[in-house]
Design a protein around this motif. Structure first.
Motif, PDB file in Angstrom:
ATOM      1  N   ASP A 223      24.576  25.259 142.827  1.00 53.47           N
ATOM      2  CA  ASP A 223      25.870  25.723 143.327  1.00 53.47           C
ATOM      3  C   ASP A 223      25.766  27.200 143.691  1.00 53.47           C
ATOM      4  N   LEU A 224      26.826  27.727 144.295  1.00 57.96           N
ATOM      5  CA  LEU A 224      26.867  29.126 144.720  1.00 57.96           C
ATOM      6  C   LEU A 224      28.052  29.830 144.073  1.00 57.96           C
ATOM      7  N   LEU A 263      31.352  27.689 144.728  1.00 60.60           N
ATOM      8  CA  LEU A 263      31.099  26.661 145.729  1.00 60.60           C
ATOM      9  C   LEU A 263      30.138  25.646 145.128  1.00 60.60           C
ATOM     10  N   LEU A 264      30.636  24.444 144.839  1.00 62.45           N
ATOM     11  CA  LEU A 264      29.832  23.387 144.231  1.00 62.45           C
ATOM     12  C   LEU A 264      29.105  22.596 145.313  1.00 62.45           C
ATOM     13  N   ALA A 265      27.832  22.257 145.047  1.00 60.32           N
ATOM     14  CA  ALA A 265      27.065  21.446 145.985  1.00 60.32           C
ATOM     15  C   ALA A 265      27.742  20.097 146.165  1.00 60.32           C
ATOM     16  N   ARG A 275      31.558  22.588 148.463  1.00 57.61           N
ATOM     17  CA  ARG A 275      33.024  22.556 148.415  1.00 57.61           C
ATOM     18  C   ARG A 275      33.492  23.584 147.389  1.00 57.61           C
ATOM     19  N   GLU A 276      34.573  24.256 147.695  1.00 60.73           N
ATOM     20  CA  GLU A 276      35.093  25.255 146.771  1.00 60.73           C
ATOM     21  C   GLU A 276      35.936  24.600 145.690  1.00 60.73           C
ATOM     22  N   GLN A 277      35.697  25.007 144.433  1.00 59.36           N
ATOM     23  CA  GLN A 277      36.583  24.593 143.350  1.00 59.36           C
ATOM     24  C   GLN A 277      37.693  25.629 143.253  1.00 59.36           C
ATOM     25  N   GLU A 278      38.842  25.270 143.729  1.00 57.24           N
ATOM     26  CA  GLU A 278      39.982  26.183 143.728  1.00 57.24           C
ATOM     27  C   GLU A 278      40.371  26.553 142.295  1.00 57.24           C
ATOM     28  N   GLY A 279      40.650  27.838 142.090  1.00 49.25           N
ATOM     29  CA  GLY A 279      41.129  28.288 140.789  1.00 49.25           C
ATOM     30  C   GLY A 279      40.058  28.435 139.728  1.00 49.25           C
ATOM     31  N   ALA A 280      38.785  28.340 140.109  1.00 52.32           N
ATOM     32  CA  ALA A 280      37.723  28.513 139.112  1.00 52.32           C
ATOM     33  C   ALA A 280      37.782  29.911 138.511  1.00 52.32           C
ATOM     34  N   PHE A 281      38.046  30.906 139.350  1.00 48.24           N
ATOM     35  CA  PHE A 281      38.220  32.292 138.912  1.00 48.24           C
ATOM     36  C   PHE A 281      39.532  32.796 139.510  1.00 48.24           C
ATOM     37  N   THR A 282      40.352  33.417 138.690  1.00 48.70           N
ATOM     38  CA  THR A 282      41.716  33.728 139.121  1.00 48.70           C
ATOM     39  C   THR A 282      41.993  35.211 139.284  1.00 48.70           C
ATOM     40  N   TYR A 283      41.227  36.085 138.638  1.00 40.21           N
ATOM     41  CA  TYR A 283      41.523  37.513 138.693  1.00 40.21           C
ATOM     42  C   TYR A 283      41.154  38.090 140.055  1.00 40.21           C
ATOM     43  N   GLN A 284      42.046  38.900 140.616  1.00 39.97           N
ATOM     44  CA  GLN A 284      41.773  39.599 141.876  1.00 39.97           C
ATOM     45  C   GLN A 284      41.152  40.957 141.553  1.00 39.97           C
ATOM     46  N   GLN A 285      39.833  40.963 141.383  1.00 40.68           N
ATOM     47  CA  GLN A 285      39.147  42.197 141.023  1.00 40.68           C
ATOM     48  C   GLN A 285      38.189  42.614 142.123  1.00 40.68           C
ATOM     49  N   TRP A 286      37.604  43.776 141.946  1.00 44.25           N
ATOM     50  CA  TRP A 286      36.702  44.369 142.922  1.00 44.25           C
ATOM     51  C   TRP A 286      35.287  44.228 142.372  1.00 44.25           C
TER      52      TRP A 286
END
Length: 659
Positions: A223-224, A263-265, A275-286
C-alpha cells in the motif's frame, strides 16, 4: 577608638546584609542563568580527535550535473501572486528527491532518480558500472489537467504492477502522484521504456512532501502512505489566481494543513491500482516526513507522521485485510522529562526520520531531525531508544525514551532535513548523517522570523502579515557542512562533517543510501536546492559485513521456503520483501535488528537492501532470523545461516529456475 571601629564594622555588616537581602533574587537569578548556560554548553571535541575519527572515512564525491542555473531561470514563477513575497521562505520546504534503485535488474542499485521542483525536472541517472559509463535522461512529465503548475518533489521505487521490474512513483506539489511503469526489456533503459499511469484519475491538487510503501492492512500487497503539506486544492503555485491561499495557523499546533492519505492496493495483479481508505487519518497537519515500520513484531507496520507546526504522531497498527485501523501512541509525562521529550507530546517541527538498532539489543530505535539550529530555535533533535517492552502497545503507549542529549545527537549548527543512520565503515556502529541548510543568503532575517512567532494565530495564517524574504536572505549565518556524526569510544557522537568536507553547492535536502557498486561499502546521494546533486562513493577502509537482498517470488508454490543465492544470480519474477524484519545473532552476544525499508524519510530514500557492519572480529558467517508476510498475507519466520558479503534470500522459490 575600638568602639568606633566596632560600630563601623557593624554598620558595614548591616549594609552588606541589607544589600544581599535586597538583591538576593537577582543574585540567585544570575547564578542560575550562568549555571544553566554552563550545563547547556555544547561539549567541544579536541581538533586532533575529530581529525583522527575523520581519517577512518573516505568518500569520492562527483556532481550529477542535474540542476542547471539556466533551467531554473527559465522556469515559471513558483508561487501564486499572493505568496510571491514569501517565495524564498516557502520554497525552502520544497523537497529535492533522491532515490537509488535497481531499474535494469542487474542486482545493484546503480540507477538514481533525482527530482528538482525549481526547474521542474525528473532525471534518471545510469551510474557507471563495469558495462557502461555514466549517463542520464529526463522522464517526461505528466500533463496538467487544468493548465496549472505542478512541481516534482520526490520519487519512490517499487514494483507497483507486480511484473518483476522496478517502477518509479513520482509525487508533486500541485498534483496527485503518478507511476512510471518500467516496460524495459533487458538492460535497456530510456524515456520510452516507462509508461505513465496516474494513481488518482482525474488527478487532484495535492502538495506531497513524502511517500512510503508497506503492507499496511496485512493482505500481502503493498500500500501507499502519502504525507501532504498544504491543504488539498489550495492555490499555492503560479496559476495567477489569488484563491484562498493561507499559511499555517501559528508556529505551534496548526491544524489547517492537509489530510494525509492511505492508498490500499486494489484491482487484479498487474493493474497498479489503489483505492483510498477515507478517514484513515483525520488530522489536518503539515506533514514533512513519513515512515511505516513494524515495531511490535506482528508485521503490521506502525505509521509515523513527522509534522511541522504540530506534534508528531505514531499510530499503532491494528488493521485487518482490506481495512486499516490505528490507535495513536502517547506516553504520560513524568516530573523530570520535558514535554517535547515525552513520546507523542512534542511540539517541535520535524524534518526527517530514520530507523536503526543503535545499541544492538535486538529492537529498532529511531531518530528525528527537528527544525532547530544553534542560531535558530533551540529545538533539540530526538533519538528514541527502544526498551523492548511490547506490552505497552496494547495500552496505547510506546517503549521509547529520548536519549539524544546523552548520545550527543540533540543539536546541529544548521537546520537539518533528511537523516540516515548507516554503518559507513562496517565497524559495527551506526554513523548518523543529516542534510543541512535552509535559505543560503547573507542578510540575517532571524529577527523578523522570530517576530512572526509573536503574532496572533488568527493573523499568522494570512500571507499579507508576513515579512518579505528575498534571494539574499538567510536565517542561519554562514554555509554549514552536512553533519556526519561518529560514535566515540564512550558512545557519545561527535560531528566530523566539516572535517570530511561535506559542504554542498546549495542547501541540502534529500539523502539516499545504498551500495551502488556492490563492494560492501554504503554510498550516498545528496540532492540540493538550486544546485546539482552529489554522489558520494564510499572508499573507506572497512570491516566485514553481511548484506541481504530479499526477493519475494510471485506465485510461489512454497511461500514459506527461504533459499540463499548469489546477489547477481538470475531470479524468477518477484519484489523485495518490503516490511520484513531480520535479527542477526552475533558471536559476542549482540542481536542486531533491521528491516526492509519501503521509503521512510523526507526527500531521500534508503535502498531496500539490509546491511549490517561486523567489524574485523567476525570472519565467518552469521546466524539470522527473518520474518515476513507472503503474497497472501500469511506470516512466516525462518532461521537462516548467512555468509559474509552480499547475498539474496529467495523467499518462496526453491531455486532461481522457479517460475
Amino acid at each position: 577608638m575600638d568602639d568606633v571601629d566596632s560600630d563601623r564594622r557593624l554598620e558595614w555588616g548591616t549594609n552588606v546584609a541589607k544589600y544581599f537581602t535586597t538583591h538576593l533574587p537577582k543574585i540567585v537569578a544570575v547564578t542560575l542563568v550562568m549555571f544553566t548556560g554552563w550545563m547547556a554548553r555544547i561539549p567541544q571535541t579536541p581538533t586532533d580527535e575529530s581529525r583522527a575519527l575523520a581519517e577512518r572515512f573516505q568518500f569520492s564525491g562527483s556532481s550529477l550535473n542535474d540542476v542547471q542555473a539556466d533551467d531554473i531561470a527559465a522556469a515559471a514563477p513558483l508561487l501564486a501572486p499572493r505568496l510571491q513575497h514569501l517565495t524564498h521562505y516557502l520554497t525552502a520546504f520544497l523537497p529535492t528527491g533522491a532515490t537509488l534503485g535497481d531499474l535494469d535488474g542487474n542486482g545493484f542499485p546503480d540507477e538514481a532518480c533525482t527530482t528538482d521542483g525549481f526547474s521542474g525536472k525528473v532525471w534518471i541517472h545510469l551510474l557507471e558500472n563495469k558495462d557502461r559509463e555514466r549517463s542520464r535522461f529526463e522522464l517526461r512529465q505528466p500533463s496538467s489537467q487544468d493548465g496549472e503548475n505542478f512541481l516534482p518533489t520526490g520519487s519512490l521505487a517499487g514494483d507497483y504492477d507486480e511484473d518483476g521490474r522496478t517502477d518509479l512513483l513520482v509525487y508533486f506539489w500541485g498534483r496527485s502522484p503518478t507511476i512510471f511503469l518500467n516496460r524495459s526489456q533487458g538492460a535497456t533503459l530510456s524515456p520510452a521504456a516507462f509508461e505513465q499511469v496516474d494513481i488518482v484519475s482525474p488527478p487532484e491538487r495535492w502538495y506531497t512532501q513524502s511517500m512510503t510503501t508497506g503492507d499496511v492492512d496485512g493482505d500481502g500487497r503493498l500500500d501507499l502512505v502519502v504525507a501532504n503539506y498544504f491543504p488539498d486544492g489550495a492555490k499555492i503555485l503560479s496559476d495567477q489566481s489569488e484563491g484562498d491561499t493561507r499559511m499555517n495557523k501559528g508556529f505551534g499546533s496548526a491544524f489547517n494543513g492537509a489530510v494525509n492519505r492511505l492508498l490500499l492496493a486494489s484491482g487484479p495483479s498487474g493493474s497498479a491500482q489503489f483505492r483510498e481508505q477515507e478517514g484513515a487519518f483525520t488530522y489536518q497537519q503539515w506533514t514533512i516526513a513519513i515512515a511505516v515500520v513494524d515495531l511490535d513484531g506482528d508485521l503490521l507496520p506502525e505509521v509515523f507522521m513527522l509534522n511541522d507546526h504540530g506534534r508528531d504522531r505514531v499510530y499503532h497498527n491494528r488493521s485487518m485485510p482490506g481495512r486499516a485501523e490505528f490507535v495513536e501512541l502517547v506516553n504520560t509525562r513524568d516530573l523530570t522529562t520535558p514535554k517535547s521529550s515525552t513520546f507523542g507530546q512534542d511540539d517541535y517541527h520535524a524534518m526527517g526520520v530514520d530507523f536503526g538498532d543503535i545499541d544492538r539489543d535486538g529492537d529498532l530505535d529511531w531518530a528525528v531531525s527537528n527544525f532547530g539550529a544553534d542560531e535558530l530555535f533551540h529545538q533539540s533533535h530526538f533519538v528514541w531508544m527502544n526498551s523492548g517492552d511490547r506490552s505497552l502497545y496494547a495500552q496505547a503507549r510506546a517503549p521509547f525514551t529520548d536519549q539524544s542529549e546523552r548520545l550527543g545527537l540533540s543539536r546541529t549548527s544548521g537546520v537539518p532535513w533528511d537523516i540516515r543512520m548507516v554503518d559507513f565503515d562496517n565497524d559495527g556502529s551506526l554513523e548518523v548523517f543529516r542534510s543541512i541548510g535552509f535559505m543560503r543568503g547573507r542578510v540575517n532575517r532571524m529577527p523578523e522570523f522570530l517576530e512572526m512567532g509573536l503574532v496572533n494565530d488568527l493573523v499568522f495564517q494570512f500571507p499579507e502579515a508576513w515579512h518579505k524574504y528575498g534571494p539574499d536572505d538567510s536565517l542561519v549565518s554562514g554555509v554549514k557542512a552536512n553533519t556526519f556524526c561518529v560514535a566515540r569510544a564512550d558512545g557519545r557522537y561527535i560531528d566530523i562533517g566539516e572535517d570530511l568536507g561535506l559542504i554542498e553547492p546549495g542547501p541540502s535536502r534529500g539523502v539516499a543510501t545504498g551500495d551502488v557498486n556492490g563492494d560492501g561499502r554504503i554510498d550516498f546521494l545528496v540532492t540540493n536546492q538550486r544546485a546539482p546533486s552529489t554522489l558520494y562513493i564510499n572508499q573507506s577502509n572497512v570491516g566485514n559485513f553481511v548484506g541481504v537482498e530479499t526477493h519475494l517470488v510471485y506465485g510461489a508454490a512454497n511461500p514459506s521456503s527461504v533459499t540463499c543465492v548469489a546477489r547477481d544470480q538470475p531470479k524468477p519474477p518477484g519484489r523485495p520483501a518490503t516490511g520484513a524484519s531480520m535479527k542477526f545473532f552475533l558471536t559476542n552476544g549482540d542481536v542486531v535488528a533491521s528491516h526492509v525499508d519501503g521509503g521512510s524519510g523526507f526527500g531521500g530514500k534508503r535502498h531496500h537492501a539490509i546491511h549490517v557492519g561486523l567489524g574485523t572480529e567476525v570472519t565467518d558467517g552469521v546466524d539470522a532470523e527473518i520474518s515476513w508476510r507472503d503474497m497472501r498475507g500469511k506470516v512466516h519466520t525462518q532461521e537462516v545461516r548467512l555468509n559474509l558479503g552480499w547475498q539474496t534470500l529467495l523467499i518462496g522459490g526453491d531455486s532461481p529456475s522457479d517460475s
